[in-house]
Design a protein around this motif. Structure first.
Motif, PDB file in Angstrom:
ATOM      1  N   ARG A   4       0.811  -1.213   0.000  1.00 20.52           N
ATOM      2  CA  ARG A   4       0.000   0.000   0.000  1.00 20.52           C
ATOM      3  C   ARG A   4       0.848   1.269   0.000  1.00 20.52           C
ATOM      4  O   ARG A   4       0.322   2.376  -0.037  1.00 20.52           O
ATOM      5  CB  ARG A   4      -0.996   0.032   1.179  1.00 20.52           C
ATOM      6  N   ASP A   5       2.174   1.118   0.053  1.00 22.22           N
ATOM      7  CA  ASP A   5       3.086   2.265   0.027  1.00 22.22           C
ATOM      8  C   ASP A   5       3.355   2.682  -1.414  1.00 22.22           C
ATOM      9  O   ASP A   5       3.582   1.832  -2.285  1.00 22.22           O
ATOM     10  CB  ASP A   5       4.408   1.925   0.716  1.00 22.22           C
ATOM     11  N   LEU A   6       3.365   3.978  -1.651  1.00 19.92           N
ATOM     12  CA  LEU A   6       3.543   4.516  -2.999  1.00 19.92           C
ATOM     13  C   LEU A   6       4.972   4.995  -3.205  1.00 19.92           C
ATOM     14  O   LEU A   6       5.539   5.683  -2.366  1.00 19.92           O
ATOM     15  CB  LEU A   6       2.579   5.682  -3.226  1.00 19.92           C
ATOM     16  N   SER A   7       5.559   4.615  -4.335  1.00 20.13           N
ATOM     17  CA  SER A   7       6.913   5.037  -4.666  1.00 20.13           C
ATOM     18  C   SER A   7       7.141   4.814  -6.159  1.00 20.13           C
ATOM     19  O   SER A   7       6.217   4.519  -6.908  1.00 20.13           O
ATOM     20  CB  SER A   7       7.937   4.255  -3.831  1.00 20.13           C
ATOM     21  N   LYS A   8       8.383   4.962  -6.578  1.00 18.75           N
ATOM     22  CA  LYS A   8       8.794   4.639  -7.940  1.00 18.75           C
ATOM     23  C   LYS A   8      10.218   4.117  -7.847  1.00 18.75           C
ATOM     24  O   LYS A   8      10.910   4.310  -6.840  1.00 18.75           O
ATOM     25  CB  LYS A   8       8.728   5.863  -8.849  1.00 18.75           C
ATOM     26  N   ILE A   9      10.684   3.413  -8.885  1.00 20.64           N
ATOM     27  CA  ILE A   9      12.024   2.826  -8.835  1.00 20.64           C
ATOM     28  C   ILE A   9      12.893   3.343  -9.976  1.00 20.64           C
ATOM     29  O   ILE A   9      12.406   3.743 -11.028  1.00 20.64           O
ATOM     30  CB  ILE A   9      11.987   1.281  -8.855  1.00 20.64           C
ATOM     31  N   ASP A  10      14.184   3.302  -9.697  1.00 28.42           N
ATOM     32  CA  ASP A  10      15.214   3.711 -10.649  1.00 28.42           C
ATOM     33  C   ASP A  10      16.218   2.560 -10.728  1.00 28.42           C
ATOM     34  O   ASP A  10      16.830   2.202  -9.725  1.00 28.42           O
ATOM     35  CB  ASP A  10      15.884   4.992 -10.153  1.00 28.42           C
ATOM     36  N   THR A  11      16.375   1.969 -11.905  1.00 28.12           N
ATOM     37  CA  THR A  11      17.270   0.820 -12.063  1.00 28.12           C
ATOM     38  C   THR A  11      18.661   1.212 -12.552  1.00 28.12           C
ATOM     39  O   THR A  11      19.494   0.346 -12.805  1.00 28.12           O
ATOM     40  CB  THR A  11      16.662  -0.214 -13.040  1.00 28.12           C
ATOM     41  N   SER A  12      18.917   2.511 -12.678  1.00 31.07           N
ATOM     42  CA  SER A  12      20.245   2.932 -13.123  1.00 31.07           C
ATOM     43  C   SER A  12      21.253   2.789 -11.988  1.00 31.07           C
ATOM     44  O   SER A  12      20.896   2.746 -10.809  1.00 31.07           O
ATOM     45  CB  SER A  12      20.215   4.380 -13.608  1.00 31.07           C
ATOM     46  N   LYS A  13      22.525   2.723 -12.336  1.00 31.99           N
ATOM     47  CA  LYS A  13      23.594   2.594 -11.350  1.00 31.99           C
ATOM     48  C   LYS A  13      23.713   3.869 -10.540  1.00 31.99           C
ATOM     49  O   LYS A  13      23.696   4.974 -11.082  1.00 31.99           O
ATOM     50  CB  LYS A  13      24.918   2.298 -12.074  1.00 31.99           C
ATOM     51  N   CYS A  14      23.830   3.724  -9.228  1.00 32.41           N
ATOM     52  CA  CYS A  14      23.966   4.873  -8.334  1.00 32.41           C
ATOM     53  C   CYS A  14      25.384   5.433  -8.423  1.00 32.41           C
ATOM     54  O   CYS A  14      26.330   4.726  -8.776  1.00 32.41           O
ATOM     55  CB  CYS A  14      23.645   4.456  -6.901  1.00 32.41           C
ATOM     56  N   GLY A  15      25.538   6.686  -8.059  1.00 31.74           N
ATOM     57  CA  GLY A  15      26.859   7.302  -8.037  1.00 31.74           C
ATOM     58  C   GLY A  15      27.809   6.636  -7.065  1.00 31.74           C
ATOM     59  O   GLY A  15      29.031   6.776  -7.186  1.00 31.74           O
ATOM     60  N   CYS A  16      27.273   5.888  -6.095  1.00 29.64           N
ATOM     61  CA  CYS A  16      28.122   5.181  -5.133  1.00 29.64           C
ATOM     62  C   CYS A  16      28.694   3.896  -5.720  1.00 29.64           C
ATOM     63  O   CYS A  16      29.549   3.255  -5.101  1.00 29.64           O
ATOM     64  CB  CYS A  16      27.324   4.847  -3.870  1.00 29.64           C
ATOM     65  N   GLY A  17      28.189   3.496  -6.923  1.00 29.98           N
ATOM     66  CA  GLY A  17      28.669   2.282  -7.565  1.00 29.98           C
ATOM     67  C   GLY A  17      27.777   1.077  -7.362  1.00 29.98           C
ATOM     68  O   GLY A  17      27.963   0.045  -8.019  1.00 29.98           O
ATOM     69  N   ARG A  18      26.788   1.188  -6.470  1.00 33.51           N
ATOM     70  CA  ARG A  18      25.885   0.057  -6.246  1.00 33.51           C
ATOM     71  C   ARG A  18      24.900  -0.032  -7.398  1.00 33.51           C
ATOM     72  O   ARG A  18      24.462   0.981  -7.940  1.00 33.51           O
ATOM     73  CB  ARG A  18      25.160   0.218  -4.904  1.00 33.51           C
ATOM     74  N   THR A  19      24.528  -1.268  -7.739  1.00 33.13           N
ATOM     75  CA  THR A  19      23.721  -1.501  -8.934  1.00 33.13           C
ATOM     76  C   THR A  19      22.284  -1.909  -8.638  1.00 33.13           C
ATOM     77  O   THR A  19      21.464  -1.945  -9.553  1.00 33.13           O
ATOM     78  CB  THR A  19      24.373  -2.600  -9.791  1.00 33.13           C
ATOM     79  N   HIS A  20      21.975  -2.248  -7.383  1.00 33.02           N
ATOM     80  CA  HIS A  20      20.603  -2.646  -7.072  1.00 33.02           C
ATOM     81  C   HIS A  20      19.664  -1.461  -7.288  1.00 33.02           C
ATOM     82  O   HIS A  20      20.042  -0.302  -7.084  1.00 33.02           O
ATOM     83  CB  HIS A  20      20.510  -3.130  -5.625  1.00 33.02           C
ATOM     84  N   ALA A  21      18.438  -1.773  -7.706  1.00 27.12           N
ATOM     85  CA  ALA A  21      17.457  -0.719  -7.975  1.00 27.12           C
ATOM     86  C   ALA A  21      17.237   0.130  -6.732  1.00 27.12           C
ATOM     87  O   ALA A  21      17.350  -0.344  -5.598  1.00 27.12           O
ATOM     88  CB  ALA A  21      16.143  -1.338  -8.433  1.00 27.12           C
TER      89      ALA A  21
END
Length: 439
Positions: free
Chosen positions: A304-321
């Protein structure tokens, strides 16, 4: 970025293809085991004509019906457990204020996995083994306290299990034990700042540098308030007891979205009305499937929580969404005279007005068959001491700002400083008198 920047370098930097291969392997294994031990899931997959052994892609997950909170309540207390009670070593549950509580179980492996997830996320937030973590989440049946506790210990940091409440003692411990990190709800962090100011505490001079905060929705405006008042970096952590507790996702020190532990959970974003999947970047309801939980695996759980996801690589180098800060709950939406209003919209407006304190209450009622919406707002001593005419103009200016955002008339009531009730746990921001709720 070097390996010392990560708790688990190989896992946290997996390519998208390798991560999805791992998810599919773990998903098939979980489904086979779960359907052999949990009647509800076996019946649902049978009715849908789904053979868990024949899952070929992650897209096949969409064929499985959703799990909702009522499924846990209807199977109270242990009907969805996939392991015998001899294998379960801990139980947490919700407060059960309406009907049966939701009950979640953990095996020894679940506890170890959970602790490792928390350690990974604390590490990503910049916390290390030489830190002192003041854990001000509640201990007990609530998952927050123990979840952060075991993760902090696994990290090697000092954990101070102070729990919630007794705010003056919290501040004394913060000063005397030289806490460098605090774990609590955002609303309680603001209360600590308020009490500290009354006591003459100079937070900028304390060793405290990081806050790990969750268990309730909070906006970027509230983050800025916390950071300015406590002189810390406020990091968002997310979780649900039904999934595992805190540790489903957490921000790194870049604060550019909450990294989802995709090696342990699959996230989907759906339209809350139709149940259809939405694309990355589109706002919708989060749905989670656990991949490695033993005692209480859960399949396509509607948060029931609302959000959105980003699958691009983070600036920290982590790849998880990464998921955006939760924007509220689908069931928190207020319908006022046919207009949809989210409490987060109101908070964003209020926190941009100089002189408004981060303490407010939304009061919904029905008068003469028409819905009404009031916002009670605490203001600073400086504002409240102004002339009545100036206060009326201040109210009107806020009402105009709220109307421009929501499209409906909202009555603003200014309140004296420190008159709206504070919270040491989750803050209650909305009172809906239409449902019989009282202030």
């Amino acid at each position: 970025m070097g390996s010392s920047d990560y708790w688990e370098p190989e896992v946290e930097t997996l390519s998208r293809n390798r991560l999805e291969e791992l998810q599919l392997k773990r998903l098939k294994n979980m489904l086979v085991k779960t359907c052999s031990t949990v009647d509800l899931y076996r019946r649902r997959l049978d009715d849908a004509g789904i053979d868990p052994k024949r899952f070929n892609t992650l897209d096949d997950l969409e064929k499985i019906p959703f799990t909702v909170k009522d499924d846990l309540r209807d199977n109270y207390p242990f009907g969805l457990f996939a392991r015998t009670m001899k294998e379960v070593v801990r139980i947490h549950s919700s407060s059960g204020t309406t009907g049966n509580p939701t009950v979640v179980g953990y095996t020894k492996n679940d506890i170890a996995m959970w602790a490792n997830l928390i350690a990974r996320q604390l590490y990503a937030a910049g916390i290390r083994r030489d830190d002192v973590i003041q854990n001000s989440y509640g201990y007990g049946l609530f998952t927050g306290g123990l979840g952060l506790h075991y993760g902090g210990e696994l990290l090697g940091a000092v954990v101070v299990p102070v729990s919630g409440g007794n705010t003056e003692r919290q501040i004394k411990i913060m000063q005397d034990y030289k806490s460098t990190a605090i774990c609590c709800t955002p609303s309680y962090a603001l209360y600590i700042a308020e009490v500290g100011k009354e006591l003459g505490v100079d937070f900028e001079s304390l060793p405290l540098v990081t806050g790990i905060m969750g268990a309730e929705p909070w906006t970027e405006e509230i983050r800025r308030e916390i950071e300015a008042r406590l002189h810390i970096d406020a990091i968002d952590i997310y979780g649900l007891s039904e999934i595992i507790g805190p540790g489903v996702s957490c921000e790194c020190d870049r604060k550019a979205g909450l990294h989802i532990a995709e090696d342990h959970f699959i996230i989907e974003i759906i339209d809350p009305e139709t149940g259809k999947r939405k694309k990355p970047g589109e706002i919708g309801e989060m749905v989670f499937t656990s991949l490695t939980k033993e005692a209480l695996p859960i399949i396509r759980y509607r948060t029931r929580d609302l959000s959105k996801i980003d699958t691009s690589k983070c600036g920290c180098g982590r790849t998880h969404a990464r998921m955006a800060k939760p924007m509220g709950r689908a069931d928190d939406m207020l319908i006022i005279r046919g207009v949809n209003v989210f409490p987060s919209q109101i908070e964003e407006v209020l926190m941009q007005v100089r002189g408004v304190e981060p303490h407010y209450l939304i009061v919904v009622d029905s008068k003469n068959y028409l819905d009404t919406l009031e916002v009670w707002i605490e203001v600073s001593e400086e504002i409240f001491s102004e002339k009545m005419n100036d206060l009326e103009n201040f109210e009107s200016a806020i009402e105009h700002k709220l109307y421009s955002i929501t499209g409906i008339k909202i009555d603003v009531k200014l309140k004296e400083p420190k008159t709206i009730q504070r919270s040491i746990g989750k803050a209650k921001r909305v009172i809906d008198k239409r449902k019989g709720e009282t202030i």
